[in-house]
Enzyme design. Structure first.
Site, PDB file in Angstrom:
ATOM      1  N   GLY A 261       0.813  -1.052   0.120  1.00 30.00           N
ATOM      2  CA  GLY A 261      -0.239  -0.042  -0.083  1.00 30.00           C
ATOM      3  C   GLY A 261       0.827   1.116  -0.056  1.00 30.00           C
ATOM      4  O   GLY A 261       1.966   1.309  -0.339  1.00 30.00           O
ATOM      5  N   ASN A 262       0.360   2.462   0.254  1.00 30.10           N
ATOM      6  CA  ASN A 262       1.001   3.529   0.371  1.00 30.10           C
ATOM      7  C   ASN A 262       0.518   4.259   1.502  1.00 30.10           C
ATOM      8  O   ASN A 262      -0.670   4.208   1.960  1.00 30.10           O
ATOM      9  CB  ASN A 262       0.824   4.288  -1.007  1.00 30.10           C
ATOM     10  CG  ASN A 262      -0.648   4.706  -1.389  1.00 30.10           C
ATOM     11  OD1 ASN A 262      -1.222   5.663  -0.656  1.00 30.10           O
ATOM     12  ND2 ASN A 262      -1.146   4.141  -2.282  1.00 30.10           N
ATOM     13  N   ARG A 263       1.025   5.511   1.712  1.00 29.90           N
ATOM     14  CA  ARG A 263       0.918   6.312   2.923  1.00 29.90           C
ATOM     15  C   ARG A 263      -0.149   7.348   2.823  1.00 29.90           C
ATOM     16  O   ARG A 263      -0.511   8.197   3.847  1.00 29.90           O
ATOM     17  CB  ARG A 263       2.239   6.948   3.566  1.00 29.90           C
ATOM     18  CG  ARG A 263       2.940   5.836   3.867  1.00 29.90           C
ATOM     19  CD  ARG A 263       4.520   6.454   4.193  1.00 29.90           C
ATOM     20  NE  ARG A 263       4.301   7.687   5.180  1.00 29.90           N
ATOM     21  CZ  ARG A 263       4.926   8.904   5.204  1.00 29.90           C
ATOM     22  NH1 ARG A 263       6.095   8.900   4.333  1.00 29.90           N
ATOM     23  NH2 ARG A 263       4.679   9.927   5.976  1.00 29.90           N
ATOM     24  N   SER A 264      -1.170   7.415   1.722  1.00 28.39           N
ATOM     25  CA  SER A 264      -2.018   8.501   1.541  1.00 28.39           C
ATOM     26  C   SER A 264      -3.228   8.138   2.475  1.00 28.39           C
ATOM     27  O   SER A 264      -3.775   6.963   2.739  1.00 28.39           O
ATOM     28  CB  SER A 264      -2.963   8.215   0.208  1.00 28.39           C
ATOM     29  OG  SER A 264      -3.769   9.159   0.038  1.00 28.39           O
TER      30      SER A 264
ATOM     31  N   ALA B  69      -4.633   7.952  -4.252  1.00 30.33           N
ATOM     32  CA  ALA B  69      -3.053   7.337  -4.562  1.00 30.33           C
ATOM     33  C   ALA B  69      -3.257   5.925  -5.008  1.00 30.33           C
ATOM     34  O   ALA B  69      -3.594   5.134  -4.281  1.00 30.33           O
ATOM     35  CB  ALA B  69      -2.243   7.404  -3.357  1.00 30.33           C
TER      36      ALA B  69
END
Ligand code: CTP
Ligand code: CA
Length: 227
Positions: free
Chosen positions: A33-36, A100
């Site tokens: 995943g990502n940090r959005s 994101a």
């Protein structure tokens, strides 16, 4: 204060916003995943509601509560986001792709928890490219829709950020690109944001800095002013 002072200039318009970050499962307990956090996209939805728009918010793993008054569709992966966008895009006058999106997903999802191997201390993951949703909706749009992309980049200064943004908007085919700088300490979970908005020509149409809600209102001003 933003809400109290809002002009009701989007009555009769439908705004589709994607927010958050997609996650791609590796096995039943893990994901890429990502940090959005979803804060900026949720702020765009909130601003559009305050201005009288009908708002559909597609939330991918939101870390903040969606605003009251939006119709919310929750998704997890990029393929789910794509399905939700495809299902909702037709009615939208404005599409804001703030989410994101994970560029790749594992080629296969393990049905049970991946165990540590005893014969190797490295693990290789094989990934498959995800569809580019923004590019697809920009290419396939059937009518006079305004489509806005977001790009969060780790560029050191505005000049390189703009260069990257110009190349990106021409690849995507959207009408506007909202650019901001991110890093280990800036951008994601914070309540403030600083953005530059460019158009298809790559020209800077405006910038905004402040709370994510004030930045959201400014983005709506800029993209609807061009109508
Ligand atoms: N986006 C999308 N589908 C994808 C990837 C991105 O719709 N598969 C959208 C994002 O929601 C965002 C915009 O495209 O509005 C720009 O995303 P970004 O990740 O910056 O673009 P990429 O083309 O994936 O380029 P990069 O290699 O920099 O990640
Ligand atoms: Ca990407």
């Amino acid at each position: 204060l933003d809400i109290v002072m809002s002009k009701r200039d989007l009555v009769g318009r439908t705004v589709l916003v994607t927010a958050g970050g997609t996650r791609e499962p590796l096995d039943p307990v893990r994901f890429i995943g990502n940090r959005s956090s979803g804060k900026q996209g949720v702020a765009v939805a909130e601003a559009a509601i305050a201005r009288g728009a009908t708002v559909i918010l597609i939330g991918a793993n939101l870390e903040v509560a969606p605003p009251l008054g939006a119709r919310v569709v929750e998704v997890g992966t990029t393929l789910e986001l794509q399905m939700a966008v495809d299902a909702e895009v037709a009615t939208a006058d404005l599409v804001v792709m703030a989410a994101a999106v994970a560029d790749y997903r594992p080629t296969e999802i393990a049905p049970t928890k991946i165990k540590k191997s005893s014969d190797s201390n490295t693990l290789e993951l094989r990934l498959q490219e995800n569809p580019d949703i923004l590019r697809q909706i920009s290419t396939n749009r059937a009518r006079d829709q305004v489509i806005v992309g977001f790009a969060a980049e780790t560029e050191p200064d505005d000049e390189t950020l703009l260069q990257l943004g110009r190349a990106k908007i021409s690849r995507k085919g959207c009408d506007f690109l909202v650019l901001n700088r991110v890093g280990w300490t800036e951008g994601f979970a914070s309540d403030g944001n600083t953005v530059i908005v460019i158009d298809t020509a790559g020209d800077r149409v405006g910038e905004a800095s402040g709370s994510k809600l004030s930045v959201a209102h400014r983005i709506l001003d800029l993209v609807f002013a061009a109508r």
